[in-house]
Design a protein around this motif. Sequence first.
Motif, short mmCIF file in Angstrom:
data_model
loop_
_atom_site.label_atom_id
_atom_site.label_comp_id
_atom_site.label_asym_id
_atom_site.label_seq_id
_atom_site.Cartn_x
_atom_site.Cartn_y
_atom_site.Cartn_z
N HIS A 45 0.82 -1.22 0.00
CA HIS A 45 0.00 0.00 0.00
C HIS A 45 0.86 1.27 0.00
CE1 HIS A 45 -3.10 -2.90 1.21
NE2 HIS A 45 -3.97 -2.02 0.78
N MET A 46 2.06 1.16 -0.62
CA MET A 46 2.95 2.32 -0.65
C MET A 46 2.97 2.92 -2.05
SD MET A 46 6.27 1.61 1.68
CE MET A 46 6.18 0.80 3.28
N PRO A 47 2.29 4.07 -2.26
CA PRO A 47 2.38 4.73 -3.56
C PRO A 47 3.79 5.26 -3.81
CG PRO A 47 1.16 6.10 -1.98
CD PRO A 47 1.42 4.79 -1.31
N VAL A 48 4.51 5.54 -2.72
CA VAL A 48 5.90 6.01 -2.78
C VAL A 48 6.61 5.26 -1.64
CG1 VAL A 48 7.40 8.03 -2.36
CG2 VAL A 48 5.21 8.34 -3.54
N PRO A 49 7.85 4.77 -1.87
CA PRO A 49 8.51 4.08 -0.76
C PRO A 49 8.57 4.94 0.51
CG PRO A 49 9.74 3.76 -2.78
CD PRO A 49 8.66 4.76 -3.09
N GLY A 50 8.06 4.39 1.62
CA GLY A 50 8.05 5.11 2.90
C GLY A 50 6.72 5.76 3.24
N LEU A 51 5.78 5.76 2.28
CA LEU A 51 4.48 6.40 2.52
C LEU A 51 3.38 5.34 2.36
CD1 LEU A 51 3.77 9.38 3.13
CD2 LEU A 51 3.31 9.66 0.69
N VAL A 52 2.68 5.03 3.46
CA VAL A 52 1.61 4.00 3.41
C VAL A 52 0.27 4.72 3.33
CG1 VAL A 52 0.64 1.94 4.51
CG2 VAL A 52 3.05 2.53 4.90
N HIS A 53 -0.45 4.52 2.23
CA HIS A 53 -1.75 5.19 2.02
C HIS A 53 -2.82 4.11 1.96
CE1 HIS A 53 -4.20 8.47 -0.29
NE2 HIS A 53 -4.71 8.12 0.88
N ARG A 54 -3.41 3.82 3.16
CA ARG A 54 -4.38 2.72 3.26
C ARG A 54 -5.81 3.23 3.42
NH1 ARG A 54 -4.12 -1.29 3.56
NH2 ARG A 54 -2.46 -1.93 4.96
N TYR A 55 -5.96 4.36 4.13
CA TYR A 55 -7.28 4.93 4.39
C TYR A 55 -7.47 6.13 3.47
CZ TYR A 55 -6.91 2.27 8.78
OH TYR A 55 -6.77 1.29 9.72
N PRO A 56 -8.74 6.50 3.19
CA PRO A 56 -8.96 7.56 2.19
C PRO A 56 -8.29 8.89 2.52
CG PRO A 56 -11.01 6.97 3.34
CD PRO A 56 -10.00 5.93 3.68
N ASP A 57 -8.32 9.32 3.79
CA ASP A 57 -7.95 10.70 4.09
C ASP A 57 -6.67 10.85 4.90
OD1 ASP A 57 -8.89 9.74 6.49
OD2 ASP A 57 -9.95 11.58 7.03
N ARG A 58 -5.93 9.77 5.10
CA ARG A 58 -4.73 9.90 5.93
C ARG A 58 -3.64 8.93 5.52
NH1 ARG A 58 -8.85 7.29 8.11
NH2 ARG A 58 -8.64 5.76 9.79
N VAL A 59 -2.39 9.33 5.83
CA VAL A 59 -1.25 8.49 5.46
C VAL A 59 -0.33 8.28 6.66
CG1 VAL A 59 -1.10 9.09 3.01
CG2 VAL A 59 0.11 10.49 4.70
N LEU A 60 0.40 7.18 6.56
CA LEU A 60 1.44 6.84 7.52
C LEU A 60 2.77 7.10 6.82
CD1 LEU A 60 2.45 5.27 10.06
CD2 LEU A 60 2.01 3.16 8.79
N PHE A 61 3.57 8.01 7.40
CA PHE A 61 4.83 8.43 6.77
C PHE A 61 5.97 7.84 7.61
CE2 PHE A 61 6.79 12.65 4.91
CZ PHE A 61 7.72 11.89 4.21
#
Length: 398
Positions: A112-128
Amino acid sequence: MRPSDFDTAFISHAPGYWPEDSMSRWSDFKWQLRNRVDSLTDLEARLRLTDVERAGVLLAGHKLAMSITPHFFNLMDRDDPECPIRRQVIPRIEEGWNAPEELSDPCGEDSHMPVPGLVHRYPDRVLFLVTDRCASYCRYCTRSRVVSGVGEQHLETQWEAAFRYLEKTPQIRDVLLSGGDPLLFSDERLDKILTRLRAIPHIQFIRIGSRIPIFLPQRITPELCAMLKKHHPLFISIHTNHPRELTSEVRDALGRLADAGIPLGNQSVLLRGVNDSVEIQKTLVHKLLMCRVRPYYLYQCDLINGSSHLRTPVAQGVAIIEGLRGHTTGYAIPQFVIDGPGGGGKIPINPNYIVEAGTGHLTLRNFEGEIFDYPDPSPMPRAEMVRLQQQAMPHAGC
Ligand SMILES: *Cc1c(COP(=O)(O)O)cnc(C)c1O
């Protein structure tokens, strides 16, 4: 498993295993980091290990490094290998066995990483994921595949690409900085990251996930707090599992963060032999409220490789929530969640208070087991409406 006086009080454990003359450097976080216990020799100089632990330390070198700050090390019981603090940070032989249900990436983050290091699993928030290093390493780390630098993968955060993704994705209004532990960065480096995020108009909410207030409370300096408060609204989620971790140094560090206006939440992981009883959890959440920290999540331990000795049945977590709800302050009760294996996101798990869902009514039970019938709303009868209308407005002609 009951808390002792040792666990319920806010006390300092310094200098503990360290000589009295180290106290002049004790509150210097750089000294704490330099003096971490990270080898078998260091460890055996202070503790008598069991064979289960010694083998665990030797195996850990290829999976997830061992590292323990002197501050946290002092919470360990010298004579009890089952001590809840020892189980969290000293590797054991059981880590070397992967149960069939276990995974190296239990929450499916890599997919679920659109960019290495960025997890975008939920619609409105990311885990960096901003770093792969922590002040100390938890043996049940959900990200052990990338954390500490000795495992099978390496974290390669693409900074520029990650910021550009955030800038061009307006549905992201919430960024969670984690890793690794973001508070290991210097004040200057963190300030730069937060400033860059704050320059993105659609990012409303920023939070940092950190165990540094627990492993290394000395890092929470007045200068760090002054820098963080420039970036409000900023929340911090800490991670503590056992009431003994809330020492006087930790309480003071959390007080500095709270005084800087930073709302504090706590995330605990439910761990066998560490905090899997109502008594321990109740002591923990009460101490957290006294530190102005709101219990946020209680996690079922992820299906991480080599964790079966630390995991509990799901029913144990439900029993703990049931033992808290109604019996103590509502603010003290975390939400129990399971992170869906393979990438389902956090799924709330609650005791069932609905005994029966009938038509037009529910049968409920309360925390004491008493039964209540709760009816759905009744529609107002047409005749009543006409009668009241005439009473209120007798001269309005029909
Ligand atoms: C936990 C998590 C979040 C934050 O979830 P909240 O329920 O808002 O705390 C965001 N992204 C990922 C990938 C997560 O694992």
